[in-house]
Scaffold this motif. Structure first.
Motif, PDB file in Angstrom:
ATOM      1  N   ASN B  32      26.811  -0.455  12.136  1.00 46.29           N
ATOM      2  CA  ASN B  32      27.061   0.629  13.070  1.00 46.29           C
ATOM      3  C   ASN B  32      27.484   1.834  12.228  1.00 46.29           C
ATOM      4  O   ASN B  32      28.203   1.687  11.237  1.00 46.29           O
ATOM      5  N   TYR B  34      28.982   6.005  12.314  1.00 46.97           N
ATOM      6  CA  TYR B  34      29.770   6.922  13.134  1.00 46.97           C
ATOM      7  C   TYR B  34      29.943   8.261  12.413  1.00 46.97           C
ATOM      8  O   TYR B  34      30.103   8.311  11.195  1.00 46.97           O
ATOM      9  N   TYR B  36      32.691  11.448  12.840  1.00 44.78           N
ATOM     10  CA  TYR B  36      33.900  11.959  13.448  1.00 44.78           C
ATOM     11  C   TYR B  36      34.162  13.382  12.943  1.00 44.78           C
ATOM     12  O   TYR B  36      33.766  13.752  11.835  1.00 44.78           O
ATOM     13  N   LEU B  44      41.214  11.981  15.196  1.00 50.11           N
ATOM     14  CA  LEU B  44      39.769  11.958  15.024  1.00 50.11           C
ATOM     15  C   LEU B  44      39.059  12.051  16.366  1.00 50.11           C
ATOM     16  O   LEU B  44      39.432  11.364  17.319  1.00 50.11           O
ATOM     17  N   TYR B  49      27.640   7.978  17.460  1.00 51.14           N
ATOM     18  CA  TYR B  49      27.577   6.682  16.820  1.00 51.14           C
ATOM     19  C   TYR B  49      26.195   6.097  17.025  1.00 51.14           C
ATOM     20  O   TYR B  49      25.460   6.488  17.945  1.00 51.14           O
ATOM     21  N   GLU B  59      28.916  11.560  21.994  1.00 49.86           N
ATOM     22  CA  GLU B  59      30.167  11.418  22.733  1.00 49.86           C
ATOM     23  C   GLU B  59      30.622  12.703  23.411  1.00 49.86           C
ATOM     24  O   GLU B  59      31.297  12.658  24.433  1.00 49.86           O
ATOM     25  N   LEU B  90      33.965  13.167   9.025  1.00 50.82           N
ATOM     26  CA  LEU B  90      34.062  11.836   8.433  1.00 50.82           C
ATOM     27  C   LEU B  90      32.961  10.937   8.952  1.00 50.82           C
ATOM     28  O   LEU B  90      32.698  10.895  10.160  1.00 50.82           O
ATOM     29  N   SER B  94      30.710   0.150  10.483  1.00 47.71           N
ATOM     30  CA  SER B  94      31.324  -1.124  10.842  1.00 47.71           C
ATOM     31  C   SER B  94      30.226  -2.169  10.936  1.00 47.71           C
ATOM     32  O   SER B  94      29.042  -1.841  11.013  1.00 47.71           O
ATOM     33  N   VAL B  95      30.635  -3.412  10.939  1.00 45.12           N
ATOM     34  CA  VAL B  95      29.686  -4.517  11.042  1.00 45.12           C
ATOM     35  C   VAL B  95      29.198  -4.619  12.470  1.00 45.12           C
ATOM     36  O   VAL B  95      30.009  -4.667  13.408  1.00 45.12           O
ATOM     37  N   LEU B  96      27.892  -4.647  12.663  1.00 42.39           N
ATOM     38  CA  LEU B  96      27.311  -4.794  13.992  1.00 42.39           C
ATOM     39  C   LEU B  96      27.787  -6.101  14.621  1.00 42.39           C
ATOM     40  O   LEU B  96      27.653  -7.165  14.013  1.00 42.39           O
ATOM     41  N   GLY B  97      28.375  -5.994  15.806  1.00 44.39           N
ATOM     42  CA  GLY B  97      28.837  -7.187  16.502  1.00 44.39           C
ATOM     43  C   GLY B  97      30.117  -7.781  15.940  1.00 44.39           C
ATOM     44  O   GLY B  97      30.514  -8.881  16.321  1.00 44.39           O
ATOM     45  N   ASN B 100      34.876  -4.504  14.782  1.00 46.57           N
ATOM     46  CA  ASN B 100      34.937  -3.051  14.837  1.00 46.57           C
ATOM     47  C   ASN B 100      35.952  -2.468  13.859  1.00 46.57           C
ATOM     48  O   ASN B 100      36.487  -1.389  14.102  1.00 46.57           O
ATOM     49  N   GLN B 102      36.518  -0.283  10.891  1.00 51.57           N
ATOM     50  CA  GLN B 102      35.645   0.769  10.388  1.00 51.57           C
ATOM     51  C   GLN B 102      36.055   1.171   8.978  1.00 51.57           C
ATOM     52  O   GLN B 102      37.238   1.170   8.629  1.00 51.57           O
ATOM     53  N   PHE B 104      35.572   4.149   6.088  1.00 55.93           N
ATOM     54  CA  PHE B 104      35.299   5.578   6.089  1.00 55.93           C
ATOM     55  C   PHE B 104      34.841   6.102   4.739  1.00 55.93           C
ATOM     56  O   PHE B 104      35.267   5.612   3.681  1.00 55.93           O
TER      57      PHE B 104
END
Lengths: 111, 113
Positions: B32, B34, B36, B44, B49, B59, B90, B94-97, B100, B102, B104
């Motif tokens: 995943n 993102y 920010y 943040l 995403y 978002e 920023l 993150s790892v999918l599934g 979460n 994260q 940076f």
């Protein structure tokens, strides 16, 4: 807003003392995480606590979670000058891949 | 081990000019991704995403767009910068599934003049 609040916004303590930061939130969570950000840098993941956990330790860090009060606290024991940074809580909700960050606590350790 | 890169580190751009910030991740697949933005002394704000190539969730309505042309590449763009676009940007992955957590990048300081 789903964004939580962190308390205090700023905290200054003497080196060697303990620092406690609090985070409140409004919605149910899957887990809650704490991050550190040194000035002008990216965030670093510190610790994660699941919604079914009440306390977690990692080195000098201790995190508690009270889901009934929708609050969490981060305790840093025996603080060091290198702990000077901003600390953010972040909430992960069920069913999505996003985090919602709090407003942060700016911690200053006085040598 | 995984590494996340962002560039440039700092950028000063005039109002009305275009923007392209790039983020790449090494050492993992299907992350995943993102973007920010962080205003001075603030928390943040999640801008975009992505859970896969070509899949972008926005978002907040704004002057920016994002694209994911490759699995580990995430680009933040604008056709015409506004003064209000100034801030610290920023990128994170993150790892999918996963849980979460994260990770940076070092961030890009953008100043629009």
């Amino acid at each position: 807003s789903q964004q939580g609040e962190e308390d205090p916004q700023a905290l200054s303590i003497q080196e060697g003392e303990n620092a406690t930061m609090n985070c409140s939130y409004k919605t149910s969570i899957n887990n809650l995480q704490w991050y550190r950000q040194n000035s002008g840098r990216g965030l670093v993941h510190l610790i994660l606590i699941r919604s079914n956990e009440r306390e977690k330790h990692s080195g000098r860090l201790r995190v508690t979670l009270d889901t009934s009060k929708k609050s969490s606290s981060l305790l840093i024991t025996a603080s060091r000058a290198a702990d000077t940074a901003s600390y953010f809580c972040a909430r992960s909700n069920f069913g999505n891949e996003k985090l919602t960050f709090g407003t942060g606590t700016r911690l200053t350790i006085i040598p | 081990s995984q590494t996340i890169h962002q560039w440039p580190a700092t950028l000063v751009q005039p109002v009305g000019s275009p923007l392209s910030l790039e983020c790449t991740v090494e050492g993992t697949s299907n992350p995943n991704l993102y973007w920010y933005r962080q205003a001075a002394g603030r928390g943040l704000q999640l801008l975009f995403y992505s859970v896969g190539i070509g899949q972008i969730s926005s978002e907040v309505p704004q002057n920016l767009s994002a694209s994911r042309p490759q699995d580990r590449q995430f680009i933040l763009s604008s056709k015409k910068l506004l003064l209000s676009d100034s801030g610290f940007y920023l990128c994170a992955w993150s790892v999918l599934g996963g849980r979460n957590e994260q990770y940076f990048g070092p961030g890009t300081r953008l100043t629009v003049t």
